[in-house]
Design an enzyme around this catalytic site. Structure first.
Site, PDB file in Angstrom:
ATOM      1  CG  ASP A 112      -2.338   0.527   0.951  1.00  0.00           C
ATOM      2  OD1 ASP A 112      -2.217   2.071   0.917  1.00  0.00           O
ATOM      3  OD2 ASP A 112      -3.320  -0.193   0.935  1.00  0.00           O
TER       4      ASP A 112
ATOM      5  CG  ASP B 188       9.679   3.444   0.873  1.00  0.00           C
ATOM      6  OD1 ASP B 188       9.256   3.059  -0.358  1.00  0.00           O
ATOM      7  OD2 ASP B 188       9.671   4.467   1.274  1.00  0.00           O
TER       8      ASP B 188
ATOM      9  CG  ASP C  33      13.902   3.959   2.447  1.00  0.00           C
ATOM     10  OD1 ASP C  33      12.958   3.460   2.865  1.00  0.00           O
ATOM     11  OD2 ASP C  33      14.077   5.059   2.031  1.00  0.00           O
TER      12      ASP C  33
ATOM     13  CG  ASP D  20      11.423   4.727   7.351  1.00  0.00           C
ATOM     14  OD1 ASP D  20      10.556   4.278   8.036  1.00  0.00           O
ATOM     15  OD2 ASP D  20      11.756   6.071   7.423  1.00  0.00           O
TER      16      ASP D  20
ATOM     17  CG  HIS E 166      -5.329   3.844   1.056  1.00  0.00           C
ATOM     18  ND1 HIS E 166      -4.833   2.308   0.902  1.00  0.00           N
ATOM     19  CD2 HIS E 166      -6.552   3.823   0.901  1.00  0.00           C
ATOM     20  CE1 HIS E 166      -6.008   1.948   0.231  1.00  0.00           C
ATOM     21  NE2 HIS E 166      -7.237   2.508   0.181  1.00  0.00           N
TER      22      HIS E 166
ATOM     23  CG  ASP F  19     -13.565 -14.895  -5.068  1.00  0.00           C
ATOM     24  OD1 ASP F  19     -13.712 -15.873  -5.563  1.00  0.00           O
ATOM     25  OD2 ASP F  19     -12.519 -13.966  -5.714  1.00  0.00           O
TER      26      ASP F  19
ATOM     27  CB  SER G   7      -9.590   0.497   0.181  1.00  0.00           C
ATOM     28  OG  SER G   7      -9.101   0.800  -1.254  1.00  0.00           O
TER      29      SER G   7
END
Length: 460
Positions: free
Chosen positions: A125, A144, A149, A151, A158, A280, A304
């Protein structure tokens, strides 16, 4: 002298040019929906590397076509499409969301035996605020892929909200792996998402939650999803928020994974939810309260928000049955639903709205099948929902009370209708109402002063 100079300049130019196949560009000079392409680079030793590069680096206005025998060759695989999420409002105060009770996760958590096992859910995300007090005890190391990196801090909100839904819905030994593949605007390239999937699988995740969509089908992303499935990692995605057919979006159109639509407080499909043949299951996705960065909370809308409820419940099922295949987990998930819309599956709710409020660790089926004083009859699968069973005996009984027949599913005994035909040594058995789809049942037969039998079957 002039002729010599031209040859030298041309020679230098050739030594810097690679071979590029053509790629279709829009009138603005960019691939549709993105400014990057995914390429496969093959060096002169035959080693291959897949990378994402800006489209203007692979198709300058003038390109020399030369032999690549002594140089790297670049093969354009596809545009590096962009996936995205939607925006929503935030609030400062935490209140328990209505959706937790609707899904029934508090009940399920109370029935999960505590143990030392862990199940990891990777949230691919915008990153996660792993310092948030609501989340930090559940976090494990992630990555990330936007900034390359270690972090994966959320610069949006989100991903933190999605993670909070999973945390609130699960026991403490469900851990969250934060993977940042979408940027501060909520947009992310397929190449980074695919890297995130591989990272999750290779670092112990059992479930990958992806709450985003894009318009175009992506072979590159599909291959990454296939990699996860091949490693028995469950992939859960949101259906999208454009009131449209999931066939028009990816990965929502992918039928090999779990696709989740959203419902509201009245059990209606949310007005924004995409629906279609790939759906589903459904779960709450309207006014869902969860964490956002900065020690705050938000009530957000979106498919989401529905997907992480499914991911959380799936994680607890894996905690209980760690050797199960993802197909078995998916099948079990679909038994814990409230069937809405048309009977059984439909393109709005899928199999129904997720509801584990009747979940119990030890079902009547499990305890009965393990009983040593029963004779186990052959199991049956893909049983029709209106199936009637015929029990045959090797002698004639004058009194049908000599035979006791019961039918169970999970923790409940199902009302049945018995039609004896003792003169012909048989009894017909049928449920009062049709069986539920994709559900395990147990037929128990006891002969007075005789043997006891069990037969397990599963409906279509």
């Amino acid at each position: 002298m002039r002729s010599m100079l031209v040859k030298m300049v041309l020679g230098c130019s050739l030594s810097l040019v690679f071979f590029f196949p053509n790629i279709a560009l829009s009138s603005s000079g960019e691939t549709t929906g993105t400014d990057r392409v995914i390429v496969e680079i093959t060096d002169k030793e035959g080693n291959k590397e897949t990378k994402s590069i800006p489209v203007d680096e692979v198709q300058p206005k003038s390109t020399f076509r030369i032999s690549s025998s002594m140089r790297d060759q670049i093969n354009i695989l596809q545009p590096d499409y962009i996936r995205t999420i939607d925006m929503a409002q935030t609030t400062d105060k935490y209140t328990k969301s209505w959706s937790v009770n609707r899904v029934g996760t508090e009940w399920m958590k109370s029935k999960i035996a505590s143990n030392d096992e862990e199940v990891i859910v990777a949230v691919i995300d915008t990153g996660i605020d792993y310092t948030h007090s609501f989340l930090r005890e559940r976090m494990i190391d992630g990555y990330d892929f936007v900034d390359n990196d270690s972090d994966p801090m959320d610069e949006h909100f989100h991903g933190t909200h999605v993670a909070g839904i999973i945390v609130e819905s699960t026991t403490a030994n469900i851990k969250i792996m934060p993977i940042r593949a979408l940027n501060h605007s909520g947009n992310g390239y397929d190449s980074n998402i695919a890297k995130g999937i591989h990272f999750a699988v290779d670092n112990g995740a059992s479930i990958v939650n992806m709450s985003f969509q894009g318009n175009e089908y992506s072979e590159h992303l599909a291959q990454a999803i296939d990699y996860a499935l091949s490693k028995n990692v469950l992939v859960v995605v949101s259906s999208g928020n454009l009131s449209d057919d999931t066939a028009n979006y990816y990965p929502a159109s992918e039928e090999k994974i779990l696709v989740v639509s959203a419902t509201d407080q009245t059990d209606q499909i949310a007005s924004f939810s995409n629906t279609g043949h790939s759906i589903d299951i459904s779960a709450p996705g309207v006014s869902v309260v969860s964490s956002v960065p900065g020690e705050k909370y938000a009530a957000l809308h979106g498919t989401s928000m529905a997907a992480p409820y499914v991911s959380g419940v799936a994680a607890m099922l894996m905690l209980e049955a760690p050797t199960s295949s993802i197909k078995e987990i998916e099948k079990t998930l679909k038994t814990y639903v409230d069937d809405k819309g048309v009977t059984n599956w439909d393109p709005l709710y899928g199999e129904g709205i997720l509801n584990v409020s009747n979940y119990k660790k030890y079902s009547l089926i499990s305890s009965a099948v393990s009983a040593s004083d029963y004779i186990n009859l052959p199991e049956h699968s893909n049983v029709p929902l209106d199936k009637k069973w015929t029990i045959l005996f090797n002698q004639v009984f004058s009194d049908d009370s000599t035979i006791a027949v019961k039918l169970y599913t999970e923790n409940y005994e199902i009302p049945i209708k018995l039609t004896p035909n003792l003169a012909n040594k048989k009894i017909m058995v049928a449920p009062i109402e049709n069986y539920q789809a994709n559900t395990d049942y147990l037929l128990e037969i006891q002969v007075k002063n005789g043997d006891k039998y069990l037969m397990r079957f599963t409906t279509k």
